[in-house]
Design a protein around this motif. Structure first.
Motif, short mmCIF file in Angstrom:
data_model
loop_
_atom_site.label_atom_id
_atom_site.label_comp_id
_atom_site.label_asym_id
_atom_site.label_seq_id
_atom_site.Cartn_x
_atom_site.Cartn_y
_atom_site.Cartn_z
N ASN A 208 0.83 -1.21 0.00
CA ASN A 208 0.00 0.00 0.00
C ASN A 208 0.87 1.26 0.00
O ASN A 208 0.55 2.25 -0.68
N THR A 209 1.94 1.22 0.77
CA THR A 209 2.87 2.35 0.81
C THR A 209 3.58 2.51 -0.53
O THR A 209 3.79 3.63 -1.01
N TYR A 210 3.92 1.38 -1.13
CA TYR A 210 4.53 1.43 -2.46
C TYR A 210 3.57 2.03 -3.48
O TYR A 210 3.98 2.77 -4.38
N GLY A 211 2.27 1.73 -3.32
CA GLY A 211 1.26 2.33 -4.18
C GLY A 211 1.25 3.85 -4.07
O GLY A 211 1.14 4.56 -5.08
N SER A 212 1.40 4.36 -2.86
CA SER A 212 1.43 5.82 -2.68
C SER A 212 2.71 6.41 -3.27
O SER A 212 2.70 7.52 -3.82
N TYR A 213 3.80 5.65 -3.19
CA TYR A 213 5.07 6.08 -3.81
C TYR A 213 4.91 6.19 -5.32
O TYR A 213 5.36 7.17 -5.95
N LEU A 214 4.25 5.21 -5.93
CA LEU A 214 4.02 5.24 -7.37
C LEU A 214 3.16 6.43 -7.77
O LEU A 214 3.39 7.06 -8.80
N CYS A 215 2.15 6.73 -6.96
CA CYS A 215 1.31 7.91 -7.24
C CYS A 215 2.15 9.18 -7.28
O CYS A 215 1.96 10.03 -8.17
N ILE A 216 3.06 9.30 -6.35
CA ILE A 216 3.91 10.50 -6.29
C ILE A 216 4.80 10.61 -7.52
O ILE A 216 4.85 11.66 -8.18
N ILE A 217 5.51 9.52 -7.86
CA ILE A 217 6.48 9.63 -8.95
C ILE A 217 5.79 9.69 -10.32
O ILE A 217 6.26 10.38 -11.22
N ILE A 218 4.67 8.98 -10.48
CA ILE A 218 3.92 9.07 -11.74
C ILE A 218 3.38 10.49 -11.91
O ILE A 218 3.44 11.07 -13.00
N GLY A 219 2.85 11.06 -10.83
CA GLY A 219 2.35 12.43 -10.87
C GLY A 219 3.43 13.42 -11.23
O GLY A 219 3.22 14.34 -12.03
N LEU A 220 4.62 13.24 -10.65
CA LEU A 220 5.75 14.12 -10.96
C LEU A 220 6.14 14.03 -12.43
O LEU A 220 6.23 15.05 -13.13
N TYR A 221 6.38 12.82 -12.89
CA TYR A 221 6.79 12.62 -14.28
C TYR A 221 5.73 13.11 -15.26
O TYR A 221 6.04 13.73 -16.28
N PHE A 222 4.47 12.82 -14.97
CA PHE A 222 3.36 13.19 -15.85
C PHE A 222 3.31 14.71 -16.03
O PHE A 222 3.27 15.23 -17.14
N GLY A 223 3.31 15.43 -14.91
CA GLY A 223 3.24 16.89 -14.96
C GLY A 223 4.45 17.53 -15.63
O GLY A 223 4.32 18.48 -16.40
N ASP A 254 -5.72 -0.78 -4.44
CA ASP A 254 -6.63 0.16 -5.10
C ASP A 254 -6.23 1.62 -4.90
O ASP A 254 -6.65 2.49 -5.66
N ASP A 255 -5.41 1.89 -3.87
CA ASP A 255 -5.05 3.29 -3.61
C ASP A 255 -4.32 3.90 -4.80
O ASP A 255 -4.54 5.06 -5.14
N VAL A 256 -3.46 3.12 -5.47
CA VAL A 256 -2.71 3.65 -6.60
C VAL A 256 -3.64 3.95 -7.78
O VAL A 256 -3.47 4.94 -8.49
N TYR A 257 -4.68 3.14 -7.97
CA TYR A 257 -5.62 3.38 -9.07
C TYR A 257 -6.46 4.63 -8.81
O TYR A 257 -6.75 5.39 -9.73
#
Length: 526
Positions: A208-223, A254-257
């Motif tokens: 679950n924590t890894y999911g939140s990590y992915l949200c952060i880095i995907i958001g950074l790269y995307f923007g 589901d948190d990452v989705y």
């Protein structure tokens, strides 16, 4: 903060320190701390996964302490130079708009709320250190607040940091990728029981924590990719989106989705408003390409499917993901052709009416899906104690705890990291009978702050998020770093509605907001 002005007669003007210089003492220190958060903090371990929460708590607090000490020295130097040359030195940045519209004020109110929560707590030591929960006591919030203040005054991030970020995330994701397919290169899972082994991944810890990590880095790269004008920056950030999207399935959460879905939704409006819809759909295509590749690999190489639930079950199907990717690819290519052949039309179609139409379609689709889900009693639309892996139970009990509280407890909370004690004292036997486990966190950050820090803490946290998003959108000006901070902030906040706050990835939420605000102030020299 104003520049130091006015030199002594006969002194060289160049001897004065420009605090808005990329190489001023304070900005060098900010860069060093940013380097620490990118290249060191995600990898700090002392006993593999067994004490990762405690280890990362210490790693962040020691880092924040060093930042404070070094910045204090830098401020003293800059003040001394400014005084010697009869210049100005103002610690705070100067905003053109109301202070109450900036994220800063809500960060400081959030800290005050945590101070009051310490006062309200029955266990002051736990409220200070957070030892009964996830080490998110007042001391951690103090470290976050100090970091926020020091980074948000002004901050310059070089393009080279994107390369460092890509290296860091690639290492972390590669470890997770190998673990997902049965390899464990650094024996991080070696001593974990077979039942729990696949609940931990990469250098981040719990899935679950890894999911939140992915949200952060995907958001950074995307923007960064959407709002960058440099080709090499677009390529690296695009690769970052692809490689990180590969790992979404491995998080099995589901948190990452939810976080990525929020990112996609918010970025559509921001990209359209800034005439960047082609760049937006390019990144959507890249993101779903990563998901498609992983779904194929997962099936072909017999990747781990243990603990898959919710959206993950659907995303794991290659046929569905390839179809969705193909649809987005066609949309992107059509928009790209229009942009190349008839740029005026490309600009014209990006207007408020298109955004309104998309909003209307999305609302109608959401209503239709909800009605279908409720009518057919689908798991996602049937809220009960078992909903969301017993989040339904713990959220229901959170509301009960809020109702049970005194007026002061409703306003200021029961105390930092008090959930373990409250659940044990009020629902222990029932909790074990229904969920077969004990809870020390509510798995919803807003609810968590509502119970532990009261209405003051929960509202200030939400206002911090809202004011940050507003600030980034208003002052975006095609600045890639600000776009990246916007994406990461949105993705993290929404994943946090079904996830928990902890010292492994939560510090990045506050740090990234501070960096985004600081970059705007540095760029505009406020």
């Amino acid at each position: 903060m104003s520049r130091a002005k006015g030199q002594k007669e006969g002194k060289s003007k160049s001897a004065d320190i420009d605090v808005f210089s990329k190489n001023s003492p304070e900005n060098i220190i900010r860069k060093v701390f940013t380097l620490y958060m990118i290249m060191v903090f995600p990898f700090v371990m002392s006993d593999k996964y067994f004490n990762i929460t405690v280890t990362r708590t210490k790693a962040f607090l020691y880092g924040a302490l060093m930042l404070f000490i070094l910045m204090l020295v830098a401020f003293i130097i800059e003040y001394a130079v400014a005084k010697y040359f009869k210049g100005e030195f103002t610690l705070f940045s100067v905003e053109e708009e109301s202070f109450f519209l900036t994220p800063d004020v809500y960060m400081y109110i959030f800290f005050v709320a945590n101070v009051f929560a310490l006062y309200m707590s029955e266990d002051k030591n736990n409220a200070l250190l957070g030892t009964s929960g996830r080490n998110f006591g007042l001391l951690m919030v103090l470290g976050l607040t100090i970091t926020f203040f020091l980074m948000s005054q002004r901050c310059h991030i070089d393009s080279a940091f994107l390369i460092l970020l890509f290296i860091s995330t690639t290492i972390s994701n590669t470890i997770g990728f190998l673990q997902h397919f049965g390899m464990d290169p650094f024996s991080l899972r070696e001593e974990i029981s077979a039942k729990q082994k696949e609940m931990f991944i990469s250098t981040i810890g719990n899935i679950n924590t890894y999911g939140s990590y992915l949200c952060i880095i995907i958001g950074l790269y995307f923007g960064i990719s959407v709002f960058s004008k440099k080709r090499w920056t677009k390529i690296i950030s695009g690769l970052g989106v692809f490689t990180s999207s590969l790992m979404i399935i491995t998080a099995k959460s589901d948190d990452v989705y939810i976080g990525v879905a929020a990112l996609i939704a918010v970025m559509f409006y921001v990209a359209t408003a800034n005439k960047k819809i082609e760049e937006y759909f390019r990144m959507i295509t890249v993101m779903f390409s990563g998901l498609s590749v992983m779904s194929v690999l997962n099936q072909g190489l017999n990747g781990s499917t243990k603990h898959l639930n919710g959206f993950a079950k659907m995303v794991e199907r290659p046929s569905i993901m390839i179809l969705v990717t193909a649809i987005f690819a066609v949309i992107w290519i059509l928009i790209l052709v229009i942009k190349i052949i008839k740029n005026e039309l490309y600009i014209k179609i990006q207007n408020k009416w298109v955004m309104l139409l998309v909003t209307l379609v999305a609302i109608l689709a959401a209503i239709a899906v909800t009605i279908y889900g409720i009518k057919n009693k689908l798991e996602l639309f049937t809220f009960n104690y078992k909903w969301g892996t017993y989040r339904g139970y713990v959220w229901t009990k959170a509301i009960e705890l809020f109702r049970m509280g005194s007026p002061m407890q409703k306003l200021f909370g029961y105390g930092n990291e008090s959930i373990a004690m409250l659940m044990r004292e009020n629902f222990y036997n029932e909790m074990l009978d229904i969920t077969q486990r004990t809870y020390d966190n509510l798995h919803n950050e807003v609810l968590q702050y509502l119970i532990t820090t009261g209405l003051l803490g929960a509202i200030s946290y939400v206002c911090l998020f809202v004011s940050s998003v507003r600030y980034f959108i208003k002052y975006l000006k095609d600045t890639p770093v600000v776009g990246g901070c916007l994406g990461a902030t949105v993705a993290y906040f929404f994943q946090g509605l079904v996830n928990l706050n902890q010292p492994i990835t939560t510090p990045y939420f506050f740090f990234i907001i501070a960096v985004g605000v600081g970059c705007v102030r540095f760029r505009d020299k406020k």
